[in-house]
Write a protein that holds these residues in place. Structure first.
Motif, PDB file in Angstrom:
ATOM      1  N   ASP A 127       0.862  -1.180   0.000  1.00  0.00           N
ATOM      2  CA  ASP A 127       0.000   0.000   0.000  1.00  0.00           C
ATOM      3  C   ASP A 127       0.900   1.232   0.000  1.00  0.00           C
ATOM      4  O   ASP A 127       1.333   1.699   1.056  1.00  0.00           O
ATOM      5  CB  ASP A 127      -0.912   0.006   1.230  1.00  0.00           C
ATOM      6  N   PRO A 128       1.217   1.784  -1.176  1.00  0.00           N
ATOM      7  CA  PRO A 128       2.150   2.919  -1.233  1.00  0.00           C
ATOM      8  C   PRO A 128       1.600   4.192  -0.618  1.00  0.00           C
ATOM      9  O   PRO A 128       2.352   5.157  -0.437  1.00  0.00           O
ATOM     10  CB  PRO A 128       2.389   3.093  -2.744  1.00  0.00           C
ATOM     11  N   PHE A 132       3.297   7.653   1.731  1.00  0.00           N
ATOM     12  CA  PHE A 132       2.853   8.962   1.245  1.00  0.00           C
ATOM     13  C   PHE A 132       2.150   9.735   2.356  1.00  0.00           C
ATOM     14  O   PHE A 132       2.407  10.928   2.562  1.00  0.00           O
ATOM     15  CB  PHE A 132       1.914   8.778   0.052  1.00  0.00           C
ATOM     16  N   ALA A 133       1.274   9.057   3.082  1.00  0.00           N
ATOM     17  CA  ALA A 133       0.566   9.723   4.176  1.00  0.00           C
ATOM     18  C   ALA A 133       1.530  10.153   5.273  1.00  0.00           C
ATOM     19  O   ALA A 133       1.403  11.246   5.842  1.00  0.00           O
ATOM     20  CB  ALA A 133      -0.510   8.794   4.741  1.00  0.00           C
ATOM     21  N   HIS A 134       2.513   9.302   5.568  1.00  0.00           N
ATOM     22  CA  HIS A 134       3.467   9.615   6.633  1.00  0.00           C
ATOM     23  C   HIS A 134       4.388  10.770   6.237  1.00  0.00           C
ATOM     24  O   HIS A 134       4.669  11.655   7.050  1.00  0.00           O
ATOM     25  CB  HIS A 134       4.296   8.375   6.960  1.00  0.00           C
ATOM     26  N   ALA A 189      -9.045   5.611  -0.276  1.00  0.00           N
ATOM     27  CA  ALA A 189      -7.971   4.616  -0.306  1.00  0.00           C
ATOM     28  C   ALA A 189      -6.814   5.064  -1.187  1.00  0.00           C
ATOM     29  O   ALA A 189      -5.641   4.919  -0.823  1.00  0.00           O
ATOM     30  CB  ALA A 189      -8.521   3.281  -0.794  1.00  0.00           C
ATOM     31  N   LEU A 190      -7.108   5.639  -2.355  1.00  0.00           N
ATOM     32  CA  LEU A 190      -6.065   5.998  -3.316  1.00  0.00           C
ATOM     33  C   LEU A 190      -5.245   7.209  -2.880  1.00  0.00           C
ATOM     34  O   LEU A 190      -4.083   7.339  -3.262  1.00  0.00           O
ATOM     35  CB  LEU A 190      -6.693   6.278  -4.685  1.00  0.00           C
ATOM     36  N   ALA A 194      -7.134   7.408   4.230  1.00  0.00           N
ATOM     37  CA  ALA A 194      -7.523   6.381   5.199  1.00  0.00           C
ATOM     38  C   ALA A 194      -6.509   6.244   6.327  1.00  0.00           C
ATOM     39  O   ALA A 194      -6.834   5.718   7.395  1.00  0.00           O
ATOM     40  CB  ALA A 194      -7.693   5.039   4.486  1.00  0.00           C
ATOM     41  N   HIS A 195      -5.278   6.717   6.102  1.00  0.00           N
ATOM     42  CA  HIS A 195      -4.225   6.578   7.108  1.00  0.00           C
ATOM     43  C   HIS A 195      -4.041   7.852   7.935  1.00  0.00           C
ATOM     44  O   HIS A 195      -3.115   7.932   8.742  1.00  0.00           O
ATOM     45  CB  HIS A 195      -2.903   6.214   6.429  1.00  0.00           C
TER      46      HIS A 195
END
Length: 230
Positions: A127-128, A132-134, A189-190, A194-195
């Motif tokens: 899940d890339p 990216f979220a972090h 999700a994309l 979600a994170h």
């Protein structure tokens, strides 16, 4: 090891194969490489510690330009020692122990005109959007992500189950145990939303483009990928 695991080792294109279970010679090579990287990372880490201590011990004697140069050197060393070297060491340590949750690893040979150009191990996030979220979403003051096809508007399934909205109109009922599909699931999700530790703001606008009637998909299926000269 990779040549033994592919069906066509003479292919003109890049070769890829599963890494696990890793062959003994690959495990041995990974162990030696990890030791070499550790020997490379040790003096870099020691230098970073010395520079940090130097900044603290001489805080009253350094001017702003000197401090900025030293802090820049520290960031550069940390980026190289704690970034790529750390990731490579973790990956090499996993070669003998098996796959790590959340990642997919493989062996690959890059080819150009049928000639080997590079060989190595590769790792991708399953899940890339997690990194990216972090790295982006969590550290930014604000992020806007937009796309004409970001939402996933699935057509309602034909079903005899229905519910009333209270205004005499009938809407399909959601499957038991699942929330109604509002078109935002894939977008969340994309984009990595979600994170996030809080809900993302969402807004949508109708598109002037008639995708259903104006989109054309061309599929070329008469080329032989193993005979590019044709």
């Amino acid at each position: 090891a990779l040549y033994l695991r592919v069906s066509d080792p003479d292919s003109l294109y890049d070769l890829q194969s599963e890494l696990y279970p890793a062959p003994d010679n690959v495990v041995a090579a990974a162990r030696d490489f990890a030791a070499a990287l550790a020997a490379l990372a040790a003096p870099l880490t020691q230098l970073v510690k010395w520079l940090v201590k130097y900044l603290d011990d001489n805080a009253d004697q350094l001017d702003s330009s000197q401090r900025a140069r030293i802090e820049g050197a520290i960031r550069g060393l940390e980026l190289r020692a704690g970034g790529p070297l750390g990731a490579w060491q973790t990956m090499l340590a996993d070669v003998g122990g098996g796959a790590r949750d959340g990642f997919v690893d493989w062996m690959q040979i890059d080819r150009l005109d049928g000639q080997d150009r590079d060989v190595g191990l590769a790792r991708h996030w399953l899940d890339p959007t997690i990194p990216f979220a972090h790295s982006v979403l969590d550290t930014a003051h604000g992020v806007t992500i937009t796309s004409a096809t970001l939402q996933d508007h699935a057509a309602p399934r034909q079903s005899s189950d229905s519910v009333s909205s209270g205004d005499n109109s009938i809407q399909p009922a959601a499957p038991a145990g699942k929330p109604p599909h509002d078109g935002w699931q894939s977008a969340i999700a994309l984009t990595g939303a979600a994170h996030m530790d809080h809900a993302a703001m969402r807004v949508s606008f109708s598109s002037p483009f008639d995708y259903a009637n104006q989109t054309r998909i061309l599929v070329v299926n008469d080329l032989d990928r193993d005979r590019p000269e044709a």
